[in-house]
Design an enzyme around this catalytic site. Structure first.
Site, PDB file in Angstrom:
ATOM      1  N   VAL A 144       0.844  -1.199   0.000  1.00 18.33           N
ATOM      2  CA  VAL A 144       0.000   0.000   0.000  1.00 18.33           C
ATOM      3  C   VAL A 144       0.878   1.248   0.000  1.00 18.33           C
ATOM      4  CG1 VAL A 144      -1.789   1.287   1.217  1.00 18.33           C
ATOM      5  CG2 VAL A 144      -1.843  -1.225   1.205  1.00 18.33           C
ATOM      6  N   LYS A 145       0.691   2.072  -1.016  1.00 18.34           N
ATOM      7  CA  LYS A 145       1.488   3.272  -1.195  1.00 18.34           C
ATOM      8  C   LYS A 145       0.781   4.447  -0.516  1.00 18.34           C
ATOM      9  CE  LYS A 145       4.072   5.280  -5.095  1.00 18.34           C
ATOM     10  NZ  LYS A 145       4.121   5.302  -6.578  1.00 18.34           N
ATOM     11  N   VAL A 146       1.467   5.063   0.455  1.00 20.01           N
ATOM     12  CA  VAL A 146       0.865   6.080   1.318  1.00 20.01           C
ATOM     13  C   VAL A 146       1.678   7.374   1.229  1.00 20.01           C
ATOM     14  CG1 VAL A 146       0.181   6.627   3.690  1.00 20.01           C
ATOM     15  CG2 VAL A 146       0.092   4.252   2.884  1.00 20.01           C
TER      16      VAL A 146
END
Length: 216
Positions: free
Chosen positions: A86-88
């Protein structure tokens, strides 16, 4: 150093994967839009297709900017495939979300990083990957590769396990310099990867070998 391709183009992903050197994929809303992929369902299906093409980590970016919404969206993305990361974004609620994801077994990629201070916070929160955007730093008259080296030094001294994923790569030389500076991963467009193959002396030498072979 791992090689990721930074794109949402399936043909480019397949070509890089066929080289046998691809370790993963990163993408973002801008790259999705470039391929004409719009709407939540279409985006989720596209991530699933990428996961089926490449046996490696696939960064899927959240579009939310508040803690609760980042968590909710991240859960949906992580459920697509075990290889999803998951890219945050590097914002206050993003750091809080990364800590929650870390505590709950969801891997993360902290993106839009431009300073060593941000890199320290992401590592403390337990980010799996950290994405400094070196090309964008170069555009502002700062040396992006110097930032990679600084972060690598800090992480080595402090024992942080977060992997440095050099992003916003503009050319093959960026890749070489990031490898020298201690990046764990480099993500870049297909043309930058293919650019590593090129050298005029290779072309000249091969042409000579072929010509000499004709005389045998």
């Amino acid at each position: 150093m791992k090689f990721f391709i930074d794109t949402a183009n399936l043909a480019h992903i397949k070509e890089a994967n066929d080289l046998g050197i691809l370790d993963g994929v990163t993408t973002n809303p801008s790259l999705m839009a470039k391929e004409g992929i719009k709407g939540n369902e279409a985006i989720l299906n596209h991530y699933k297709t990428i996961c089926e093409l490449v046996d490696g980590d696939i960064s899927a970016e959240v579009l939310s900017v508040t803690y609760d919404e980042i968590i909710a969206e991240g859960k949906i993305l992580a459920a697509i495939h075990p290889n999803i990361v998951v890219k945050v974004p590097m914002i206050k609620d993003g750091i809080k979300a990364i800590k929650w994801f870390t505590d709950n077994g969801i891997r993360t990629n902290c993106t839009l990083v431009f300073s060593a201070g941000q890199a320290i916070l992401a590592a403390k929160a337990g980010a799996t990957y950290l994405s400094p955007f070196i090309g964008r730093l170069d555009d502002t008259n700062w040396d992006g590769v110097d930032l990679i080296a600084q972060i690598a030094n800090i992480y080595a001294i402090q024992g942080f396990e977060t992997q440095i994923l050099a992003a916003s790569i503009r050319n093959p030389l960026h890749i070489v310099k990031c490898a020298e500076a201690g990046a764990d991963v480099c993500t870049c467009p297909l043309n930058s990867i293919l650019g590593l193959l090129k050298h005029p002396l290779t072309d000249i030498g091969l042409a000579q070998f072929i010509e000499d072979a004709k005389k045998m």
